[in-house]
Design a protein around this motif. Sequence first.
Motif, PDB file in Angstrom:
ATOM      1  N   MET A  61       0.824  -1.198   0.000  1.00  0.00           N
ATOM      2  CA  MET A  61       0.000   0.000   0.000  1.00  0.00           C
ATOM      3  C   MET A  61       0.869   1.263   0.000  1.00  0.00           C
ATOM      4  O   MET A  61       0.580   2.234  -0.708  1.00  0.00           O
ATOM      5  N   ASN A  92      -5.187  -1.248  -7.916  1.00  0.00           N
ATOM      6  CA  ASN A  92      -5.331  -1.118  -6.472  1.00  0.00           C
ATOM      7  C   ASN A  92      -6.505  -1.879  -5.868  1.00  0.00           C
ATOM      8  O   ASN A  92      -6.676  -1.876  -4.646  1.00  0.00           O
ATOM      9  N   LEU A  95      -5.695  -4.146  -3.033  1.00  0.00           N
ATOM     10  CA  LEU A  95      -5.119  -3.612  -1.797  1.00  0.00           C
ATOM     11  C   LEU A  95      -6.081  -3.857  -0.644  1.00  0.00           C
ATOM     12  O   LEU A  95      -7.298  -3.783  -0.811  1.00  0.00           O
TER      13      LEU A  95
END
Length: 306
Positions: A61, A92, A95
């Motif tokens: 991250m 992302n 994530l």
Amino acid sequence: MAVIVAFLSSLLILSVISTPGNSLSLNYYDQTCPNAESIITNAVNEATQTDKTVPAALLRMHFHDCFIRGCDASVLLNSKGNNSAEKDGPPNISLHAFYVIDNAKKQLEASCPGIVSCADILALAARDAVVITGGPTWDVPKGRKDGRTSKASDSLQLPFPTFNFSQLQQSFSQRGLSIKDLVALSESISSTRQTTSDPSIHPSFAASLRNICPVHNKVKNAGVTMDPSATTFDNTYYKLILQKKVLFSLDQALLTVTRSKELVSRFAASKEAFWQAFTKSMIKMSSIAGGTGSEKGLLGWSTRDL
């Protein structure tokens, strides 16, 4: 280990990192929030006790944050209205562990409200993630400012798993990072999913992956762990590259250029050499200029919704 820490400490004492967007220092919160680092460390430790994937998630991250607009915590911001934020961009969506940063921020607000930026929390949490998995520690320069701009389309600036070495080098050099930084940080940018087979993968390893993946083909974000020691911070990743047992062409690309191949071999042979390079590269990457908001005006806690 002691030599590495001493070297890094002396290096940082000699110079305070200054960039146009940020002015970072080791003692930034000494007077305003002296317990900041211990609060963040506790939040990371507590989360890891129930989910062993948290450290790797926090490290990844932080990388994804710094490579977009610098280290400004923009990856934490939520989409709102017609704006889709970074966390919802294609690279992302896998994530996770955002709640760890939220929990740390909540505790910091109770202890010293309006002081510690989310960008600093993420940088410190990434360091703690490495330490809790048996890796080295380092002093994190602090004083990052949070940003308010976050766009999903910007996430496409992140290195793709299919990048060749030239593309990787360009991506890193644009952010002031060297080939050594690229190789040292490669493990933290590798993902756990792959949609196409890299022809350079060792045949027996590729076959074993094909046997595993169909079992999960109906599970969102399913995949297999690339590194058998994924919950331990060591140099196994580089050994796997030399054995051609890595998932992405991005990983195997490190063997296509003499300089990076030498570094892969060095890191595979010596965990200490990898740790020393990694800590220096992390300090360098996490100091990429990010948000320019006022110290108390653009904290991620109060601006998570765009």
